[in-house]
Design a protein around this motif. Structure first.
Motif, mmCIF file in Angstrom:
data_model
loop_
_atom_site.group_PDB
_atom_site.id
_atom_site.type_symbol
_atom_site.label_atom_id
_atom_site.label_comp_id
_atom_site.label_asym_id
_atom_site.label_seq_id
_atom_site.Cartn_x
_atom_site.Cartn_y
_atom_site.Cartn_z
ATOM 1 N N SER A 118 -3.842 -46.825 -14.514
ATOM 2 C CA SER A 118 -2.199 -47.265 -14.402
ATOM 3 C C SER A 118 -2.174 -45.749 -14.599
ATOM 4 O O SER A 118 -0.514 -46.242 -15.406
ATOM 5 C CB SER A 118 -2.101 -48.177 -15.295
ATOM 6 N N CYS A 119 -2.540 -45.011 -14.621
ATOM 7 C CA CYS A 119 -1.698 -43.523 -15.819
ATOM 8 C C CYS A 119 -2.314 -42.184 -14.263
ATOM 9 O O CYS A 119 -2.895 -41.835 -14.984
ATOM 10 C CB CYS A 119 -2.621 -42.886 -16.937
ATOM 11 N N PRO A 120 -0.816 -42.360 -13.503
ATOM 12 C CA PRO A 120 -1.750 -41.044 -12.340
ATOM 13 C C PRO A 120 -0.611 -39.910 -13.312
ATOM 14 O O PRO A 120 -0.440 -39.615 -14.422
ATOM 15 C CB PRO A 120 -0.780 -41.546 -11.233
ATOM 16 N N GLY A 121 -1.186 -38.576 -12.882
ATOM 17 C CA GLY A 121 -0.539 -36.828 -13.898
ATOM 18 C C GLY A 121 -2.064 -37.050 -14.659
ATOM 19 O O GLY A 121 -1.640 -35.973 -15.218
ATOM 20 N N ASN B 72 4.598 -50.089 -11.651
ATOM 21 C CA ASN B 72 3.778 -49.334 -13.165
ATOM 22 C C ASN B 72 4.975 -48.441 -12.848
ATOM 23 O O ASN B 72 4.727 -47.173 -12.521
ATOM 24 C CB ASN B 72 2.199 -48.855 -12.240
ATOM 25 N N LEU B 73 4.773 -47.829 -13.854
ATOM 26 C CA LEU B 73 6.636 -47.551 -14.121
ATOM 27 C C LEU B 73 5.904 -45.523 -14.732
ATOM 28 O O LEU B 73 5.377 -45.465 -16.317
ATOM 29 C CB LEU B 73 6.991 -47.988 -15.681
ATOM 30 N N LYS B 74 5.058 -44.945 -13.954
ATOM 31 C CA LYS B 74 5.130 -44.319 -14.155
ATOM 32 C C LYS B 74 4.548 -43.354 -12.866
ATOM 33 O O LYS B 74 5.647 -43.736 -12.370
ATOM 34 C CB LYS B 74 2.930 -43.593 -13.974
ATOM 35 N N SER C 218 7.353 -40.908 3.801
ATOM 36 C CA SER C 218 7.881 -40.697 2.445
ATOM 37 C C SER C 218 8.098 -40.090 0.654
ATOM 38 O O SER C 218 6.853 -40.239 0.433
ATOM 39 C CB SER C 218 8.139 -42.770 2.270
ATOM 40 N N LYS C 219 9.323 -40.250 0.974
ATOM 41 C CA LYS C 219 9.015 -40.053 -0.791
ATOM 42 C C LYS C 219 10.252 -41.815 -1.343
ATOM 43 O O LYS C 219 11.311 -41.735 -2.371
ATOM 44 C CB LYS C 219 10.515 -38.920 -1.085
ATOM 45 N N CYS C 220 9.582 -42.396 -1.767
ATOM 46 C CA CYS C 220 9.582 -43.480 -2.111
ATOM 47 C C CYS C 220 9.937 -43.440 -3.444
ATOM 48 O O CYS C 220 8.958 -43.070 -4.802
ATOM 49 C CB CYS C 220 9.121 -44.416 -2.080
ATOM 50 N N LYS C 221 11.085 -44.145 -4.057
ATOM 51 C CA LYS C 221 11.822 -44.812 -5.368
ATOM 52 C C LYS C 221 10.421 -45.254 -6.316
ATOM 53 O O LYS C 221 10.547 -44.300 -7.695
ATOM 54 C CB LYS C 221 12.467 -44.592 -5.812
ATOM 55 N N HIS C 222 9.338 -45.568 -5.980
ATOM 56 C CA HIS C 222 8.579 -46.314 -7.272
ATOM 57 C C HIS C 222 7.975 -45.750 -6.631
ATOM 58 O O HIS C 222 6.694 -46.311 -7.516
ATOM 59 C CB HIS C 222 8.760 -47.778 -6.584
ATOM 60 N N CYS C 223 7.338 -44.633 -6.393
ATOM 61 C CA CYS C 223 5.681 -44.647 -6.131
ATOM 62 C C CYS C 223 5.040 -43.714 -7.530
ATOM 63 O O CYS C 223 5.831 -42.679 -8.189
ATOM 64 C CB CYS C 223 5.948 -42.876 -4.709
ATOM 65 N N SER C 224 4.221 -44.203 -8.118
ATOM 66 C CA SER C 224 3.483 -43.196 -9.045
ATOM 67 C C SER C 224 2.981 -42.422 -9.111
ATOM 68 O O SER C 224 2.818 -42.199 -10.549
ATOM 69 C CB SER C 224 2.466 -44.946 -10.118
ATOM 70 N N TYR C 225 2.440 -42.136 -8.180
ATOM 71 C CA TYR C 225 1.713 -40.895 -7.414
ATOM 72 C C TYR C 225 2.650 -39.303 -7.544
ATOM 73 O O TYR C 225 2.130 -38.539 -6.710
ATOM 74 C CB TYR C 225 0.652 -41.863 -6.781
#
Length: 325
Positions: free
Chosen positions: A241-244, A192-194, A20-27
């Motif tokens: 909570s900070c992917p990337g 989680n808004l990331k 999937s490419k979910c719109k809520h995915c923080s990763y």
């Protein structure tokens, strides 16, 4: 020096590739990622470090861990061999094909000490996965004696109001439940808004001037979260909570060189103002007049470094997080 002295509870990311490419995915997981998957050597090293640092249990996530079940079993074996228990495995149910094949996999994970699946139940996943697969996996878990952690049952009636044999877009949900449906998902789900989630819901955030963001900057404390960190298949420690962001776990527990991890250190010591000053003075970043808060500024800088300048920085890994957002 960047260092953590203990780890309590977190997750292990076996892969970033997802069905999937979910719109809520923080990763920023998606089908576009490579098929890279955590190998036995990496898994053993990670679980050994976790146990030594005081973390005795984790959850397993992705990506979709069940895209390569044979490799997942090797990861589970490594956890058991190092005395780390697996609380649950996260899954979106996309891998369900028929009951016999699914039951075989479920019995395998039970033999490896796992007795619970966290199964996603929400409109984001339903854009890619028909609800019948979710229902069928839950039934198979019941028959196999595997517990289900449904995430989240609140959305069951929403999904169940559509044809379960096919997928449904968020626009369809908006058409059925009203124009505010998508915006309300932010609060209902607890997102989680990331990563991609930030991109999806950015419009709901208030604009702030660059000067206000800089003047209110405080150290981020990215490494202070010892309860919901993640370790990935590349042996990166991903702050709570900070992917990337990333730092090699073996370096972090010994004390990582702040010169090597300049981006992380600037945030850890001075907040987004420190990162911005680094980006402006060293890399030529030109700030805008306004942003949707400090995280927007931070993400804009990181995207500039990774995507525009194509820098391969050790603390902004994996690159796919930025490529596939």
């Amino acid at each position: 020096m960047l260092k953590v002295n203990r780890l309590v509870s977190g997750g292990v990311i076996t892969n970033y590739k997802c069905s999937s490419k979910c719109k809520h995915c923080s990763y920023s997981c998606s089908p576009k990622w490579e098929r890279d998957y955590m190998d036995e050597t990496t898994a053993s090293n990670i679980f050994r470090i976790l146990k030594k640092q005081g973390c005795h249990s984790v959850h397993i996530g992705g990506g979709e861990p069940f895209l390569q079940p044979e490799k997942l079993l090797k990861v589970l074996a490594s956890a058991a061999n190092n005395g780390v228990s697996v609380e649950y495995i996260e899954t979106n149910a996309s891998w369900y094909i028929d009951e016999d094949k699914t039951m075989s996999i479920l019995y395998d994970i039970k033999e490896h000490g796992v007795d619970t699946l966290l199964i996603s139940i929400d409109p984001f996943h339903n854009e890619y996965i028909p609800f019948w697969k979710t229902k069928s996996l839950i039934k198979a878990c019941y028959n196999a004696g595997v517990g289900v952690f449904p995430w989240q049952m609140e959305f069951w009636p929403d999904l169940d109001s559509f044809d379960e044999r096919t997928t449904h877009s968020l626009k369809e949900y908006e058409g059925k439940f009203g124009k505010s449906y998508i915006d309300n998902l932010l609060g209902r789900y607890g997102i989680n808004l990331k990563g991609r989630a930030f991109k999806t819901f950015k419009s709901q955030l208030k604009m702030q001037s660059f000067n206000d963001i800089m003047n209110s900057s405080r150290p981020c404390g990215l490494l202070s979260g010892v309860y919901h960190f993640h370790l990935d298949l590349y042996e990166n420690f991903i702050p709570q909570s900070c992917p990337g962001f990333s730092i090699k776990i073996d370096e972090l527990i010994k004390g990582a060189d702040q010169e090597k991890y300049k981006v992380l250190y600037s945030l850890e010591s001075s907040g987004v103002a420190g990162l911005c000053n680094l980006a402006v003075n060293k890399y030529g970043y030109v700030p805008k007049e306004e942003y949707k808060g400090k995280c927007d500024l931070c993400y804009d800088i990181r995207s500039f470094l990774v995507l525009d300048l194509k820098l391969d920085l050790p603390d902004l890994q994996p690159v796919g997080h930025y490529l596939f957002v």
